[in-house]
Design a protein around this motif. Structure first.
Motif, PDB file in Angstrom:
ATOM      1  N   MET A   1      55.370  49.818  87.747  1.00  0.00           N
ATOM      2  CA  MET A   1      55.204  48.427  87.356  1.00  0.00           C
ATOM      3  C   MET A   1      55.394  47.571  88.596  1.00  0.00           C
ATOM      4  O   MET A   1      56.394  47.708  89.292  1.00  0.00           O
ATOM      5  N   LYS A   2      54.435  46.695  88.851  1.00  0.00           N
ATOM      6  CA  LYS A   2      54.511  45.801  90.004  1.00  0.00           C
ATOM      7  C   LYS A   2      53.917  44.456  89.619  1.00  0.00           C
ATOM      8  O   LYS A   2      52.903  44.397  88.929  1.00  0.00           O
ATOM      9  N   ALA A   3      54.571  43.382  90.063  1.00  0.00           N
ATOM     10  CA  ALA A   3      54.068  42.034  89.825  1.00  0.00           C
ATOM     11  C   ALA A   3      54.545  41.145  90.966  1.00  0.00           C
ATOM     12  O   ALA A   3      55.445  41.524  91.720  1.00  0.00           O
ATOM     13  N   GLU A   4      53.939  39.974  91.076  1.00  0.00           N
ATOM     14  CA  GLU A   4      54.308  39.078  92.167  1.00  0.00           C
ATOM     15  C   GLU A   4      54.160  37.629  91.757  1.00  0.00           C
ATOM     16  O   GLU A   4      53.513  37.307  90.757  1.00  0.00           O
ATOM     17  N   THR A   5      54.773  36.767  92.583  1.00  0.00           N
ATOM     18  CA  THR A   5      54.691  35.328  92.411  1.00  0.00           C
ATOM     19  C   THR A   5      54.825  34.700  93.783  1.00  0.00           C
ATOM     20  O   THR A   5      55.221  35.370  94.742  1.00  0.00           O
ATOM     21  N   VAL A   6      54.525  33.426  93.879  1.00  0.00           N
ATOM     22  CA  VAL A   6      54.769  32.670  95.103  1.00  0.00           C
ATOM     23  C   VAL A   6      55.796  31.597  94.761  1.00  0.00           C
ATOM     24  O   VAL A   6      55.601  30.828  93.805  1.00  0.00           O
ATOM     25  N   VAL A   7      56.901  31.578  95.508  1.00  0.00           N
ATOM     26  CA  VAL A   7      57.943  30.580  95.287  1.00  0.00           C
ATOM     27  C   VAL A   7      57.894  29.553  96.416  1.00  0.00           C
ATOM     28  O   VAL A   7      57.582  29.900  97.553  1.00  0.00           O
ATOM     29  N   PRO A   8      58.206  28.294  96.102  1.00  0.00           N
ATOM     30  CA  PRO A   8      58.119  27.224  97.102  1.00  0.00           C
ATOM     31  C   PRO A   8      59.356  27.159  98.002  1.00  0.00           C
ATOM     32  O   PRO A   8      60.121  26.189  97.976  1.00  0.00           O
TER      33      PRO A   8
ATOM     34  N   ALA B   1      51.223  29.842 102.733  1.00  0.00           N
ATOM     35  CA  ALA B   1      51.153  28.425 103.086  1.00  0.00           C
ATOM     36  C   ALA B   1      52.054  27.583 102.182  1.00  0.00           C
ATOM     37  O   ALA B   1      52.674  26.618 102.632  1.00  0.00           O
ATOM     38  N   SER B   2      52.167  27.967 100.910  1.00  0.00           N
ATOM     39  CA  SER B   2      52.953  27.187  99.954  1.00  0.00           C
ATOM     40  C   SER B   2      54.363  27.717  99.747  1.00  0.00           C
ATOM     41  O   SER B   2      55.064  27.254  98.855  1.00  0.00           O
ATOM     42  N   GLY B   3      54.798  28.702 100.540  1.00  0.00           N
ATOM     43  CA  GLY B   3      56.149  29.240 100.385  1.00  0.00           C
ATOM     44  C   GLY B   3      56.202  30.703 100.738  1.00  0.00           C
ATOM     45  O   GLY B   3      55.819  31.113 101.828  1.00  0.00           O
ATOM     46  N   THR B   4      56.674  31.514  99.781  1.00  0.00           N
ATOM     47  CA  THR B   4      56.850  32.948 100.008  1.00  0.00           C
ATOM     48  C   THR B   4      56.291  33.742  98.836  1.00  0.00           C
ATOM     49  O   THR B   4      56.630  33.463  97.681  1.00  0.00           O
ATOM     50  N   ARG B   5      55.444  34.712  99.141  1.00  0.00           N
ATOM     51  CA  ARG B   5      54.959  35.640  98.121  1.00  0.00           C
ATOM     52  C   ARG B   5      56.048  36.688  97.917  1.00  0.00           C
ATOM     53  O   ARG B   5      56.485  37.336  98.860  1.00  0.00           O
ATOM     54  N   VAL B   6      56.489  36.833  96.672  1.00  0.00           N
ATOM     55  CA  VAL B   6      57.506  37.817  96.314  1.00  0.00           C
ATOM     56  C   VAL B   6      56.850  38.853  95.414  1.00  0.00           C
ATOM     57  O   VAL B   6      56.289  38.517  94.375  1.00  0.00           O
ATOM     58  N   SER B   7      56.947  40.109  95.824  1.00  0.00           N
ATOM     59  CA  SER B   7      56.413  41.224  95.045  1.00  0.00           C
ATOM     60  C   SER B   7      57.588  42.097  94.626  1.00  0.00           C
ATOM     61  O   SER B   7      58.425  42.459  95.461  1.00  0.00           O
ATOM     62  N   ILE B   8      57.657  42.415  93.343  1.00  0.00           N
ATOM     63  CA  ILE B   8      58.710  43.305  92.831  1.00  0.00           C
ATOM     64  C   ILE B   8      58.040  44.507  92.196  1.00  0.00           C
ATOM     65  O   ILE B   8      57.183  44.367  91.321  1.00  0.00           O
ATOM     66  N   ALA B   9      58.429  45.691  92.669  1.00  0.00           N
ATOM     67  CA  ALA B   9      57.906  46.943  92.126  1.00  0.00           C
ATOM     68  C   ALA B   9      59.066  47.749  91.566  1.00  0.00           C
ATOM     69  O   ALA B   9      60.081  47.943  92.234  1.00  0.00           O
ATOM     70  N   LEU B  10      58.922  48.209  90.348  1.00  0.00           N
ATOM     71  CA  LEU B  10      59.920  49.038  89.679  1.00  0.00           C
ATOM     72  C   LEU B  10      59.290  50.388  89.403  1.00  0.00           C
ATOM     73  O   LEU B  10      58.281  50.474  88.708  1.00  0.00           O
ATOM     74  N   GLU B  11      59.859  51.420  89.979  1.00  0.00           N
ATOM     75  CA  GLU B  11      59.367  52.781  89.744  1.00  0.00           C
ATOM     76  C   GLU B  11      60.439  53.544  88.973  1.00  0.00           C
ATOM     77  O   GLU B  11      61.544  53.742  89.468  1.00  0.00           O
ATOM     78  N   GLN B  12      60.100  53.936  87.769  1.00  0.00           N
ATOM     79  CA  GLN B  12      61.031  54.674  86.914  1.00  0.00           C
ATOM     80  C   GLN B  12      60.405  56.000  86.505  1.00  0.00           C
ATOM     81  O   GLN B  12      59.244  56.034  86.110  1.00  0.00           O
ATOM     82  N   ARG B  13      61.198  57.052  86.598  1.00  0.00           N
ATOM     83  CA  ARG B  13      60.763  58.358  86.106  1.00  0.00           C
ATOM     84  C   ARG B  13      61.588  58.661  84.858  1.00  0.00           C
ATOM     85  O   ARG B  13      62.793  58.871  84.935  1.00  0.00           O
ATOM     86  N   PRO B  14      60.933  58.679  83.695  1.00  0.00           N
ATOM     87  CA  PRO B  14      61.670  58.924  82.457  1.00  0.00           C
ATOM     88  C   PRO B  14      62.132  60.368  82.326  1.00  0.00           C
ATOM     89  O   PRO B  14      61.577  61.274  82.935  1.00  0.00           O
ATOM     90  N   ARG B  15      63.146  60.540  81.512  1.00  0.00           N
ATOM     91  CA  ARG B  15      63.732  61.846  81.220  1.00  0.00           C
ATOM     92  C   ARG B  15      63.962  61.922  79.713  1.00  0.00           C
ATOM     93  O   ARG B  15      64.128  60.911  79.054  1.00  0.00           O
ATOM     94  N   GLY B  16      63.995  63.116  79.193  1.00  0.00           N
ATOM     95  CA  GLY B  16      64.314  63.308  77.778  1.00  0.00           C
ATOM     96  C   GLY B  16      63.292  62.649  76.873  1.00  0.00           C
ATOM     97  O   GLY B  16      62.097  62.657  77.156  1.00  0.00           O
ATOM     98  N   TRP B  17      63.769  62.042  75.773  1.00  0.00           N
ATOM     99  CA  TRP B  17      62.876  61.455  74.782  1.00  0.00           C
ATOM    100  C   TRP B  17      62.023  60.336  75.371  1.00  0.00           C
ATOM    101  O   TRP B  17      60.927  60.066  74.871  1.00  0.00           O
ATOM    102  N   ALA B  18      62.495  59.682  76.440  1.00  0.00           N
ATOM    103  CA  ALA B  18      61.743  58.569  77.025  1.00  0.00           C
ATOM    104  C   ALA B  18      60.390  59.021  77.572  1.00  0.00           C
ATOM    105  O   ALA B  18      59.459  58.229  77.650  1.00  0.00           O
TER     106      ALA B  18
END
Length: 160
Positions: free
Chosen positions: A1-8, A97-114
């Motif tokens: 899962m990865k998403a991003e935004t630009v903060v001022p 130009a309008s601030g900072t691009r912030v990208s957050i990536a979450l990598e999860q490896r499920p175990r068991g029932w998940a």
């Protein structure tokens, strides 16, 4: 899962917040406090929607000052051990130009029932990443960082 935004805000200002574990309650979803925080390891105390507290340990595994930080959730001997084999979060910053691009990536490896509930598992990860981006948007849209008045635009990480 990865998403991003630009903060001022300047990249240095955003880095100051995202690289400091003590600042997590200001922007990371569900975090009520951080305990035993150092630059290399910390414990987040999360509160569920039902009011139950859960302690989660993290270790910083990589950092490129001003650009990128990666932390790992310590799942062994934790309440998450039954459902997670591993979980890593990466936050990357880039000047815009309008601030900072912030990208957050979450990598999860499920175990068991998940492993057999991938849609629910991914949805929870997506909520966490989008919640973190919304938290950053809220911090940097404070009076010191006025936001553009546009309620009709896309949310964090969404295309226009």
């Amino acid at each position: 899962m990865k998403a991003e935004t630009v903060v001022p805000a300047a990249p240095e200002e955003v880095w100051s917040l995202v690289s400091d574990p003590a600042g997590l309650p200001r922007w990371w979803p569900g975090v009520t406090r951080v305990e035993e925080a150092s630059s290399q390891a910390w414990t987040m105390v999360l509160t569920s929607p039902k009011g139950k507290s859960v302690r989660v340990d993290y270790t910083r595994v990589e950092a490129e000052p001003g650009r990128r930080v990666v932390w790992r959730q310590e799942v062994e001997q934790s309440p998450f051990e039954r459902i997670l084999a591993s979980a890593t979060t990466e936050i990357a910053l880039a000047p815009e130009a309008s601030g900072t691009r912030v990208s957050i990536a979450l990598e999860q490896r499920p175990r068991g029932w998940a492993r057999f509930a991938p849609l629910q598992f991914r949805a929870a990860g997506r909520r966490q990443v989008h919640g973190a981006l919304e938290g950053l948007d809220a911090v940097f849209a404070s009076p010191a960082h006025p936001a553009e008045p546009d309620a009709s635009g896309p949310g964090p990480g969404e295309a226009a």
